[in-house]
Design an enzyme around this catalytic site. Structure first.
Site, PDB file in Angstrom:
ATOM      1  CG  HIS A 401      -2.261   0.679   1.058  1.00 49.86           C
ATOM      2  ND1 HIS A 401      -2.540   1.518  -0.142  1.00 49.86           N
ATOM      3  CD2 HIS A 401      -3.316   0.434   1.535  1.00 49.86           C
ATOM      4  CE1 HIS A 401      -3.690   1.894   0.037  1.00 49.86           C
ATOM      5  NE2 HIS A 401      -4.322   1.268   0.875  1.00 49.86           N
ATOM      6  CG  ASP A 405      -4.503   3.537  -5.597  1.00 51.26           C
ATOM      7  OD1 ASP A 405      -4.477   2.849  -6.216  1.00 51.26           O
ATOM      8  OD2 ASP A 405      -3.992   5.130  -5.861  1.00 51.26           O
TER       9      ASP A 405
END
Length: 429
Positions: A401, A405
């Site tokens: 992450h 995304d």
């Protein structure tokens, strides 16, 4: 630097070898994991030699340079000529500290005995006068922030600083006291690990363990799930696997079909084919698909299909079968397991419905493929909604992450599922 600091990084030398400096001049800048510091000259002199360069990481207490100091300092330091990240000579005026005044004795005494501090000084703006005095006494900005302030808006006053120096600088090496009573602390527990057969980890198992722990520690893992209908792919493969082997001499498993679809999706979303280098993202030019494969010992290894996006199904089947065969026979070469840019793990081979795979560093994503299982599903037909037996699979994508995304991760795994579902049942060998 503080008692908890074990090393520092040299940011920049502000004085070159052979250059002279005056007492208080900044010789270099040092960064730690908490704060950046300026290191002032303890006295006038010349920098004769630097032992480390900019960007070098140096343990606390290590000599980093040799100084030729003035005669006055030679006399007071008995010939000491070395400067270290931790031990720096202080001016005479600081050593002659007075006894704490009654006003400050109560506040300073707990700090000396506990090695901790807790102040209400939240204003870290310091006037030029405060900074000048701090440089004269070699007080860092971190230490300034620990001094209780009595000025307006928690501003540090000249009198606050001199009172602190007179008290012997009680917060010089103090560590902050955690104010939040709900803050989590790792409990020191002694577990009963039980009795039984003790098995030493082999070298590969230790490497796998280190690699997995490093990956979880480095990359914040997020996992996205989708479900795919593989009925068309399953029916085509079952109808053509015998003809495929007769024509090409290769077994047609599901793996080359999976690799083919994943490579297509990677081309559609190239940022999933990347790695992280500090604050930079490296988007790879080649699409090399790693296949997590179990060895006879039970350990896991990842042979790599190089340039998977450029190969037809026949070549992919050849590569997959060759690598799988080498893995079973423990004959994989170094080049066979290098260079992967994206990894798939077929956990369905072991009967798992789905998995939450750990990213194969330095990649930024890994795809787990669950078992292909027949289930009754509602499908749309020309006659409306109907219930039919379909071959279904769960796909789970774990991604880093920091650079991937939710939109990119979710879109990518959905695209892989689309390629599975849209498989051409009329495809020719």
């Amino acid at each position: 630097m503080g008692e908890s600091i074990t090393e520092g990084t040299i940011i920049n030398w502000l004085v070159n070898e052979g250059d002279s400096f005056n007492e208080g001049d900044i010789i270099l800048e040092v960064a730690t994991d908490k704060v950046d510091n300026e290191v002032p000259a303890p006295a006038s002199g010349k920098l004769t030699k630097t032992l480390f360069q900019a960007k070098d990481v140096v343990p606390v207490g290590t000599v980093i340079a040799t100084l030729a100091l003035s005669e006055e300092l030679h006399a007071s330091t008995e010939g000491s000529k070395s400067a270290s990240i931790e031990d720096k000579k202080l001016p005479k005026k600081e050593k002659q500290s007075k006894k704490p005044t009654k006003k400050h004795q109560a506040a300073s005494q707990p700090q000396v005995t506990t090695g901790a501090f807790s102040t209400a000084n939240t204003n870290t703006f310091f006037s030029p006068l405060i900074i000048k005095i701090a440089k004269e006494y070699h007080i860092s900005f971190e230490e300034l922030a620990r001094i209780p302030a009595t000025g307006n808006d928690d501003r540090l006053r000249k009198s606050d600083l001199f009172n602190y120096i007179e008290d012997g600088r009680p917060y010089k090496f103090a560590q902050p006291i955690t104010q939040d009573p709900t803050a989590y602390r790792i409990p020191q527990l002694n577990f009963d690990k039980g009795k039984g057969k003790v098995i030493e980890m082999d070298r590969m198992r230790q490497m796998i363990a280190d690699h997995m722990v490093y990956s979880k520690h480095t990359a914040p893992h997020v996992t996205a799930y989708v479900e795919a209908d593989l009925t068309n792919m399953v029916n085509w493969r079952n109808a053509n696997k015998v003809a495929f082997q007769e024509k090409y001499g290769e077994r047609l498993t599901f793996t080359p079909l999976f690799v083919e679809a994943v490579a297509k999706a990677v081309k559609d979303f190239p940022n999933i084919n990347a790695s992280v280098d500090g604050n930079k993202i490296i988007v790879k030019e080649n699409i090399n698909i790693g296949m997590a494969t179990a060895l006879p010992s039970g350990n896991l290894i990842v042979p790599v299909v190089k340039n998977a996006d450029t190969k037809d199904l026949k070549t992919l089947a050849e590569n997959v079968n060759e690598l799988a065969g080498k893995a079973r026979e423990n004959k994989l070469a170094g080049d066979d397991i290098k260079g992967s840019t994206f990894t798939i793990s077929n956990v369905g081979t072991f009967g798992s419905v789905m998995g939450t795979p750990i990213i194969n560093q330095p990649e930024v994503a890994i795809l787990a493929l669950g078992i292909i299982k027949k289930r009754p599903e509602v499908i749309e037909t020309e006659n409306g909604d109907e219930i039919a037996i379909r071959s279904m699979m769960y796909l789970s994508l774990s991604f880093d992450h920091r650079v991937v995304d939710g939109f990119l991760g979710g879109s990518f795994v959905r695209r892989v599922a689309d390629y599975f579902e849209q498989f051409d049942v009329n495809r020719k060998l």
